[in-house]
Design an enzyme around this catalytic site. Structure first.
Site, short mmCIF file in Angstrom:
data_model
loop_
_atom_site.label_atom_id
_atom_site.label_comp_id
_atom_site.label_asym_id
_atom_site.label_seq_id
_atom_site.Cartn_x
_atom_site.Cartn_y
_atom_site.Cartn_z
N CYS A 77 3.74 -28.77 -14.65
CA CYS A 77 2.52 -27.97 -14.63
C CYS A 77 2.48 -27.15 -15.90
O CYS A 77 3.32 -26.28 -16.10
CB CYS A 77 2.50 -27.06 -13.41
SG CYS A 77 1.31 -25.72 -13.48
N HIS A 93 0.81 -1.23 0.00
CA HIS A 93 0.00 0.00 0.00
C HIS A 93 0.84 1.27 0.00
O HIS A 93 1.92 1.31 0.57
CB HIS A 93 -0.91 0.01 1.24
CG HIS A 93 -2.01 -0.98 1.17
ND1 HIS A 93 -3.26 -0.67 0.69
CD2 HIS A 93 -2.05 -2.31 1.50
CE1 HIS A 93 -4.02 -1.75 0.74
NE2 HIS A 93 -3.32 -2.76 1.22
N SER A 135 -4.59 -5.29 7.17
CA SER A 135 -4.16 -4.42 6.09
C SER A 135 -3.89 -3.03 6.65
O SER A 135 -4.69 -2.53 7.44
CB SER A 135 -5.26 -4.36 5.04
OG SER A 135 -4.90 -3.48 4.04
N LYS A 153 -8.36 -2.02 4.42
CA LYS A 153 -8.14 -1.46 3.10
C LYS A 153 -8.32 -2.50 2.02
O LYS A 153 -8.68 -3.62 2.28
CB LYS A 153 -6.74 -0.89 3.01
CG LYS A 153 -6.79 0.62 3.05
CD LYS A 153 -5.59 1.20 3.63
CE LYS A 153 -5.41 0.65 4.99
NZ LYS A 153 -6.67 0.68 5.72
N CYS A 191 -1.70 -31.64 -13.26
CA CYS A 191 -0.41 -31.89 -12.63
C CYS A 191 -0.48 -32.50 -11.25
O CYS A 191 0.51 -33.05 -10.78
CB CYS A 191 0.44 -30.62 -12.60
SG CYS A 191 -0.21 -29.34 -11.51
N CYS A 224 0.09 -25.13 -17.04
CA CYS A 224 -0.49 -23.79 -16.97
C CYS A 224 0.54 -22.76 -16.50
O CYS A 224 0.62 -21.67 -17.04
CB CYS A 224 -1.68 -23.76 -16.02
SG CYS A 224 -2.96 -24.95 -16.42
N ILE A 227 -2.72 -7.02 13.59
CA ILE A 227 -2.13 -6.77 12.27
C ILE A 227 -3.14 -7.12 11.18
O ILE A 227 -3.53 -8.27 11.02
CB ILE A 227 -0.84 -7.60 12.07
CG1 ILE A 227 0.15 -7.36 13.22
CG2 ILE A 227 -0.20 -7.25 10.72
CD1 ILE A 227 0.68 -5.96 13.37
#
Lengths: 125, 576, 420
Positions: B492, B131, B426, B338, B534, B494, B424
């Protein structure tokens, strides 16, 4: 009895009535006639499955029955197959369990898998 | 903080259902309700912004019996009798980053995580946005750390070999009349709050940069310092670097109780034995309050808030290359967390979300159709071409806010060998690198009281991660394959992940030999087929690596069985 | 860098047939397969029923594949297995392929490409199943891989969502291996798979089929413990209040296949929204000159026999490909067709024996396929029944319709009742 033919993808809807001779309509080929006839008297199926092998590169091998077997013996055959372990590298068409359950059909390999992937150092058969 | 005022407020809003009592340096809210939302509202009403006196939720929720905390199945004595200098509870981004910073010192650092892998809580279930901090009020800890954290990202990710890109953020406005007001707001943020790079850009400029965003946007706030990172990738990288430098990470290890005497934690009981740490760091995320309570130092409460994100196919990744969201004034959205936007991820997918829903369940990660709908309804305003049919997966995370909606980063108030890194949420991912430095300092100071803490001269900040072959030019890739032919075997399709990369992940400093563990580290199964092709291959590779039968390979935890043994009625009647 | 006439990408049934036919047409052919064995998905389709049209025999998947593999092996075709294409580029009329395998990065070039990349399965998330993410949710193909190739049991008590053929086949397969299949649920009001598969895979074993019902939620933290089933309305949306819980340890999905066209798209190939495969002409050439498509990458076939058939055509045309101007005419299929392949005709080519593939949108008993050229009915073909799951194919002589670039050719399915 209404039957859906499983011989080919056409899936013909067949009507079959017992009698001498039985009355079978709706089939579009001879094989369909035979299928309906069998369904009336003694339904049969081809069984496709796998057998366990001793080979780590291919733990199971695809097999099928070389001919149709009585439908009500399918699970008996599966028990027979489950108890079996293949120890030779057979190829497509070779018998794995000859005349299984004495039904007149062999369980035959349907893949060359074991022939293709022989690891180095292993003798064929 | 005035307890009378608070009670008046509660009386007015809830008609005597809830009362507040000042106790143990906190505002204890009491009462009873079957409606969780009502309890949250009452506690929020009792909370004072930026106050160091926090609200503790002592109200009784009668609406449901919340599930007990998920505990690891394993019980052994692997850690019994260990006496680390520092015990970090929680393997999320906070715990992992703190562990790494502490290894700059000659300290025995032990991090415990109750799950079978790191980053399985909020750290692995967020949008990965770094952020800019433009919308944070001055005076909060979030604000204090967000700019510092943001600025650190480039260096930290370089050191830890983690993908990070400053993609920039656009907050679009449909109402052009707001431009003078928002312009003034940006100037205030820029000069008063130190967000140097925030600026207003025209609708035309926005469309030049992001042609697929809503053409009705009249202007936008641009925050070029906004970035994206793989949040679990960074957590794992921090932890691996910590282990490289001597820390120990113990997974499937939960803190079950503590022996606290005279304001000091003497020992921490875990499912893997009793540990005798000099200092305990509470980085337990949604369970930080439970840990605080164990340590006899509970002065805040966590109220879980879940959010769901959708991941879109890489094909949709080309629609937009930044982080974007829409702002409507007056804000209907009073949420404190956020996010809520469309984000081009560091892996080139689009991520859409999250929403924010209060919940009493800390570990319910189930998704709901409503969440996806809410988020898409909102975000199609930003990008009209956004399509649900591009979704390849979605996931829910649970944030861990306090009722003051700010972080708690401080030494224990009653218990002296304790540091809280709690509340803790965002922008906790953004702030983590900066927070870790402060906690490192705090910890070293506390430990130095007894005996001096020496610098670890051997500390190496550089982590060599698993090479990513798909990003390499042909010649470099060919050279890698020459050295290790497994890099040439794509498992894999993809995400184009090779067998070599999967084996590297299994050989990494923190080996998590499960399908999900490998997936988080090198991405097989993260793509559009979601592991359809996969996953059997990954199972086989893990089994061969471990030297176990493939049916012993798990998806994640020990009971996440993938296959029930061999076909043919199992191995019992095997004749060989 | 050795130039080929044709590079075929994909060593499944389509790629094998395309490579054989391209070679038979005199082309120097290279076949690239990402797995370590040729045969594609047929390797794990151990059930029979393949090849009735092509070979007049009831073969299993591996047997069918083996026939083509033998054909490939008998020819001078360069085969690369365990080789993965990472990049494809057009290069001054030809194509350059970058691929990786255990020996490194290979760069190959060819005059024409045949994309035989097959399809993938739609996943749980793509049909918006919610809830937790435990182990035990498999696509039918993944479950089939575990069962038939690895000899591992993916399920004890399972629910199958989707009555597609692979789902039905897996219902029988898992039953034979001792698993209990609690039911097959289908969101549509009609089954998706072939009728004979409903009979030989479900009814033979007493497995119930539930129509207009879908799975809406998965339960279980580590392994599936159950699913929520909901009835759906006419628009296939779950109806609130109809939820029922079914305890099970496995959910298997057979909810559709999606052609894999990432390589095609990277080359600029245009896809058809209906087939999700490339738009092609009667020669199975895509909008990109020299790029051909076939098999399930072109459109999802229900029989491998058709895959081989259209792949052979694509392979032959790729072998004979020379860059030439095209005169493309769109074949317009109206909403009564689920789709039509090919979608265009190149009037500069011979269209006297053009093979068409189509599916009806609705299940119909008695219907005609009608083709109109500029408003005039040029063909009416009767069908006893048309079902969306059962693809129809016919070969037509378009030359006799006297088509020009400005012709308007439309396809329509007319139910018997409306024919009058």
């Amino acid at each position: 009895m209404d039957i859906v033919c499983i011989v080919c993808p056409k899936s013909c809807r067949i009507t079959a009535a017992p009698g001498n001779p039985p009355v079978i309509t709706g089939n579009s080929c001879k094989r369909g006639y035979q299928f309906a006839l069998d369904e009336l008297t003694a339904p049969k199926r081809t069984v496709c499955t796998t057998v366990r092998t001793v080979f780590p590169d291919a733990p199971v091998l695809p097999v099928k029955t070389s001919a149709e077997i009585p439908k009500d013996r399918i699970f008996d055959l599966m028990r027979e197959i489950n108890a079996f372990t293949l120890e030779t590298r057979v190829g497509t068409g070779e018998a794995v369990i000859p005349d299984a359950l004495g039904l007149g059909a062999d369980v035959i390999a349907t893949s060359d898998l074991l022939k293709e992937t022989i690891p180095e150092g292993e003798n064929d058969r | 903080m005035n307890i009378k005022k608070i009670n008046k407020k509660l009386q007015k809003a809830f008609g005597g259902k809830f009362t507040a009592v000042y106790e143990n340096g906190a505002v204890s809210v009491r009462g009873e309700s079957g409606d969780w939302g009502e309890i949250v509202s009452a506690c929020m009403a009792a909370a004072t912004k930026n106050s160091t006196t926090h609200v503790v939720n002592d109200a009784v929720f009668t609406g449901a019996v919340p599930e007990e905390m998920r505990l690891p199945a394993i019980t052994d004595s692997a850690l019994d009798g260990k006496s680390p200098d520092v015990l970090i509870i929680g393997g999320g981004i906070s715990g992992a980053s703190i562990a790494r910073e502490l290894t700059k010192w000659k300290l025995d650092v032990l991090l415990i995580e109750k799950e079978a892998d790191l980053a399985l809580g909020a750290s692995g279930r967020n949008d990965g946005e770094v952020h800019p901090g433009v919308d944070l009020g001055k005076g909060s800890l979030k604000h204090k750390y967000v700019r510092r954290g943001n600025r650190m990202y480039g260096d930290v990710c370089r050191e830890l070999n983690v993908g990070f890109r400053r993609v920039g953020q656009y907050v679009g406005f449909l109402n052009g009349a707001l431009r003078p007001l928002i312009g003034a707001y940006c100037l205030l943020r820029k000069y008063r709050d130190g967000i140097e790079d925030t600026e207003i850009i025209s609708g035309k400029e926005l469309h030049r940069r992001e042609p697929n965003l809503n053409h009705a946007f009249k202007f936008a706030i641009s925050n070029p310092s906004t970035g994206c990172v793989c949040p679990y990738g960074l957590t794992i990288a921090y932890a691996e670097n910590a282990v490289q430098n001597g820390a120990r990470v113990s997974l499937s290890t939960a803190a079950l109780g503590m022996d606290v005497q005279n304001g000091e934690i003497l020992s921490v009981c875990t499912n893997r034995g009793t540990v005798y740490p000099r200092l305990v760091i509470n980085a337990a995320g949604v369970f930080a309050e439970e840990i605080a309570k164990m340590a006899d130092d509970r002065f805040y409460s966590i109220h879980p808030r879940r959010g769901t994100n959708s991941i879109l196919d890489k094909k949709a990744g080309v629609y937009m290359h930044s982080v974007s969201s829409v702002k409507e004034l007056p804000a209907h959205d009073k949420s404190h967390s956020k996010g809520g936007g469309i984000l081009h991820t560091v892996h080139d997918n689009l991520l859409v979300g999250p929403d924010a829903v209060e919940t009493y369940e800390k570990e319910n990660y189930a998704t709901n159709a409503d969440s996806i709908k809410t988020v898409f309804d909102k975000q199609t305003v930003s990008m009209p071409g956004l399509s649900k049919s591009d979704i390849i997966t979605y996931f829910t995370g649970v944030r861990a806010p306090t009722f003051e909606e700010d972080f708690i980063i401080e030494k224990g108030r009653r218990t002296k060998n304790l540091i809280h890194c709690a509340g803790i949420q965002s922008p906790g991912l953004t702030t983590a690198p900066a927070v870790a430095l402060d906690i490192e300092k705090m910890a070293v100071e506390m430990l130095s009281e007894n005996s001096p803490v020496e610098k670890n001269e051997a500390f190496d900040p550089i982590r060599k991660g698993v090479p990513v072959l798909r990003d390499m030019p042909d010649d470099e890739r060919a050279e890698m394959i020459r050295q290790n032919p497994d890099y040439g075997v794509i498992v894999c399709r993809c995400e184009e992940v090779s067998k070599g990369e999967i084996l590297d992940a299994l050989r990494s400093p923190i080996c998590v030999p499960t399908v999900d563990g490998v997936k988080k580290r090198v991405r097989p199964g993260m793509g559009r087929c979601q592991g359809g092709f996969c996953s059997p291959l990954v199972v086989k590779i893990i089994a061969e690596f471990l030297g176990v039968p493939p049916e012993d390979v798990r998806k994640s935890a020990d009971s996440a069985v993938i296959t029930y043994g061999k076909t043919k009625g199992g191995a019992d009647d095997e004749t060989v | 860098m050795k130039p080929y006439d044709v590079i075929v990408i994909g060593g499944g049934p389509a790629g094998l047939a395309a490579a054989v036919s391209a070679n038979d047409s005199g082309a120097a052919v290279c076949l690239i397969e990402r797995e370590n064995r040729l045969g594609g998905i047929l390797k794990q389709c151990i059930h029979d029923g393949f090849g009735l049209l092509r070979f007049g025999a009831r073969l299993t998947g591996p047997e069918y594949a083996q026939r083509y593999i033998n054909e490939v092996r008998a020819r001078d075709i360069d085969v690369f297995t365990e080789t993965f294409v990472t990049k494809t580029e057009s290069d001054g009329g030809g194509f350059v392929i970058h691929a990786v395998n255990r020996s490194g990065v290979t760069v190959l070039s060819a005059n024409a490409l045949v994309l035989a990349t097959g399809c993938r399965e739609r996943t749980a998330k793509q049909v918006f199943i919610h809830g937790t993410r435990p182990a035990g949710v498999f696509t039918a193909g993944t479950a089939q891989h575990f069962t038939n190739l690895m000899g591992l049991q993916p399920a004890n008590n399972c629910v199958i969502l989707g009555s597609g053929d692979i789902g039905l086949i897996m219902a029988r397969r898992l039953t034979l291996e001792g698993a209990k299949v609690l039911g097959v649920y289908e969101a549509k009001p009609t089954p998706s798979g072939l009728t004979r598969n409903l009979h030989q895979c479900l009814y033979d074993y007493g497995i119930p089929l539930y129509l207009s019902k879908t799975v809406t939620r998965v339960f279980g933290e580590d392994r599936v413990t159950g699913v929520e089933i909901s009835a759906v309305d006419d628009a296939m949306r779950p109806v609130p209040g109809t939820e029922e819980y079914v305890a099970c340890d496995t959910l298997i999905l057979s909810v559709g296949l999606i052609p894999e066209n990432e390589i095609a798209e990277a080359l600029g190939v245009k896809l058809d929204d209906r087939t999700k495969g490339p738009v092609c002409d009667g020669q199975f050439m895509t909008n990109v000159d020299g790029v051909f498509s076939c098999g399930n990458a072109l459109h999802v076939n229900d029989l491998v026999d058709y895959v081989s058939e259209n792949a052979a055509i694509a392979g032959k045309n790729a072998a004979n490909y020379k860059k030439a101007p095209r005169k493309l005419l769109e074949l317009q299929a109206d909403a009564s067709l689920l789709y039509l392949v090919p979608q265009t005709l190149d009037l500069n080519r011979d269209n006297s024996k053009t093979t068409l593939f189509f599916r009806s949108k609705e299940p119909l008993d008695g219907a005609s396929l009608k083709i109109y050229a500029d408003g005039n009915e040029v063909l009416g073909k009767r069908y006893a029944f048309l079902r969306p799951p059962e693809m129809e194919t016919l070969t037509l002589d378009f030359e006799r319709f006297g088509l020009t670039e400005n012709s308007r050719v439309t396809f329509k399915i007319v139910p018997k009742a409306q024919e009058g």
